[in-house]
Design a protein around this motif. Structure first.
Motif, PDB file in Angstrom:
ATOM      1  N   MET A  78      -1.811  -1.011 -10.843  1.00 15.42           N
ATOM      2  CA  MET A  78      -0.600  -0.850 -10.426  1.00 15.42           C
ATOM      3  C   MET A  78      -0.353  -1.031  -8.816  1.00 15.42           C
ATOM      4  O   MET A  78       0.376  -1.403  -8.381  1.00 15.42           O
ATOM      5  N   GLY A  79      -1.665  -0.551  -8.163  1.00 20.24           N
ATOM      6  CA  GLY A  79      -1.558  -0.530  -6.799  1.00 20.24           C
ATOM      7  C   GLY A  79      -1.750  -2.083  -6.566  1.00 20.24           C
ATOM      8  O   GLY A  79      -0.943  -2.535  -5.260  1.00 20.24           O
ATOM      9  N   GLY A  80      -2.340  -2.776  -7.145  1.00 20.13           N
ATOM     10  CA  GLY A  80      -2.505  -4.405  -6.753  1.00 20.13           C
ATOM     11  C   GLY A  80      -1.101  -4.998  -7.270  1.00 20.13           C
ATOM     12  O   GLY A  80      -0.675  -5.938  -6.211  1.00 20.13           O
ATOM     13  N   PHE A  81      -0.441  -4.739  -8.219  1.00 17.01           N
ATOM     14  CA  PHE A  81       0.819  -5.081  -8.531  1.00 17.01           C
ATOM     15  C   PHE A  81       2.008  -4.994  -7.507  1.00 17.01           C
ATOM     16  O   PHE A  81       2.687  -5.662  -7.038  1.00 17.01           O
ATOM     17  N   LEU A  82       1.829  -3.567  -6.871  1.00 14.78           N
ATOM     18  CA  LEU A  82       2.802  -3.239  -5.967  1.00 14.78           C
ATOM     19  C   LEU A  82       2.590  -4.072  -4.746  1.00 14.78           C
ATOM     20  O   LEU A  82       3.417  -4.373  -3.898  1.00 14.78           O
ATOM     21  N   HIS A  83       1.281  -4.072  -4.324  1.00  9.82           N
ATOM     22  CA  HIS A  83       0.894  -5.300  -3.086  1.00  9.82           C
ATOM     23  C   HIS A  83       1.521  -6.596  -3.160  1.00  9.82           C
ATOM     24  O   HIS A  83       2.181  -7.172  -2.400  1.00  9.82           O
ATOM     25  N   CYS A  84       1.547  -7.106  -4.659  1.00 15.92           N
ATOM     26  CA  CYS A  84       1.994  -8.394  -4.682  1.00 15.92           C
ATOM     27  C   CYS A  84       3.263  -8.624  -4.851  1.00 15.92           C
ATOM     28  O   CYS A  84       3.962  -9.489  -4.243  1.00 15.92           O
ATOM     29  N   LEU A  85       3.784  -7.336  -5.321  1.00 16.56           N
ATOM     30  CA  LEU A  85       5.393  -7.334  -5.394  1.00 16.56           C
ATOM     31  C   LEU A  85       5.935  -7.397  -3.911  1.00 16.56           C
ATOM     32  O   LEU A  85       7.085  -8.068  -3.623  1.00 16.56           O
ATOM     33  N   VAL A  86       5.489  -6.535  -3.172  1.00 14.42           N
ATOM     34  CA  VAL A  86       5.867  -6.421  -1.756  1.00 14.42           C
ATOM     35  C   VAL A  86       5.614  -7.703  -1.093  1.00 14.42           C
ATOM     36  O   VAL A  86       6.686  -8.277  -0.280  1.00 14.42           O
ATOM     37  N   ASP A  87       4.692  -8.515  -1.355  1.00 16.06           N
ATOM     38  CA  ASP A  87       4.263  -9.848  -0.700  1.00 16.06           C
ATOM     39  C   ASP A  87       5.043 -10.725  -1.029  1.00 16.06           C
ATOM     40  O   ASP A  87       5.859 -11.428  -0.403  1.00 16.06           O
TER      41      ASP A  87
END
Length: 317
Positions: A78-87
């Protein structure tokens, strides 16, 4: 600081053309858009978000209620998902506002009119957040399946588990155990159902005994399919406690492809969830709704990627 007029002069266009480049790029010819974009980057121009919000009525912001987590053992997926979402949101001119996931915090964000919509994850059955957003008429999309709405994107767990079972069958396994937990979680139910359907279709015998007992039996399972990577490691421990060796005596698979999969021994076969693609589709669906488009009739399922590692060697004999 550079102004919109500075950009217009540098690009040799009108202020309206610069505005279109920022807010409605599809209206411009490709060469004009490229010229304006180059001027924006060269001058370091940044639109005033407050002025733009007053002009358009949009906050150009999306809320993401951050799922509860253990800060000592953070959820890498989910940390990776958040990074992708922000990007992904950033490339579309939107900011991500992080908030707590409880209903009161969501109501506070709605009342403050801070965002245009929400992206949700870890959606449960009868999730109270949905009622809050529906009552307020606030658009939202979800990473995970929503009943009765097409505003969601999820990994195709059934197809991924079918790949796992097909791999094990091809490697000569005939009796397989399943290791799951928290069956009230929708994604765990989906994974178990996908595994059972594929095992039945391909003629595998699914172990019904408790795995610690089954691993000590003469007719023990030769493979364990786990509902996530942490459960896969629990399978490693069960196998070791039975005097067996993971990967050699009993194959093991996980799900999520956390970084630990490459670090444990043997490296764990797992299903990678394409969080960047999921974030891209979610942001696209939400922004389509914000632009006045309809909610899709059906959600979107995206394929997981099965990564085969040393924990599932080809059986000998």
């Amino acid at each position: 600081m550079a102004t919109i007029s500075d950009v217009a002069r540098a690009a040799g266009v009108s202020r309206q053309t610069v505005s279109n480049a920022l807010n409605a790029a599809h209206r411009l010819a490709p060469d004009t858009l490229a010229r304006v974009t180059a001027a924006i980057e060269a001058l370091g121009y940044r639109p005033d978000p407050t002025a733009r919000s007053l002009r358009t009525g949009s906050r150009h912001a999306v809320a993401y209620p951050v799922p509860p987590d253990n800060p000592d053992r953070p959820n890498a997926l989910m940390g990776g998902f958040l990074h992708c979402l922000v990007d992904e949101a950033g490339t579309r001119g939107f900011r991500i506002l992080l908030t707590r996931t409880d209903r009161a915090s969501i109501a506070e964000v709605i009342a403050a009119r801070q965002v245009d919509g929400f992206v949700l994850s870890d959606v449960l059955s009868a999730d109270p957040r949905l009622a809050e957003l529906d009552a307020a008429g606030v658009p939202y999309v979800a990473f995970g399946r929503l009943g009765g709405s097409g505003g969601w994107v999820d990994v195709d767990s059934a197809a991924a588990m079918a790949e796992v079972v097909e791999l094990l069958v091809a490697q000569g396994h005939r009796r397989v155990g399943y290791l799951g937990a928290a069956e009230d979680l929708p994604w765990m139910r989906d994974r178990r159902a996908g595994f059972l359907a594929a095992a039945d279709r391909l003629g595998l015998t699914v172990e019904s005994r408790p795995l610690p007992d089954a691993l000590r039996a003469a007719d023990r399972p030769t493979a364990i399919v786990a509902g996530d990577d942490w459960l896969g490691l629990a399978g490693y421990r069960m196998i070791g406690e039975a005097g067996l060796v993971p990967g050699r005596d009993v194959a093991v698979t996980g799900f999520n492809d956390l970084p630990l999969c490459d670090l444990v021994s043997p490296a764990l076969t797992s299903v990678r969830i394409p969080v960047r693609l999921i974030a891209r589709v979610l942001v696209g669906r939400l922004l389509d709704r914000l632009a006045g488009g309809p909610t899709p009739e059906h959600g979107a399922l995206v394929a997981g990627e099965l990564l085969v590692r040393a924990s599932t060697p080809v059986r000998q004999g």
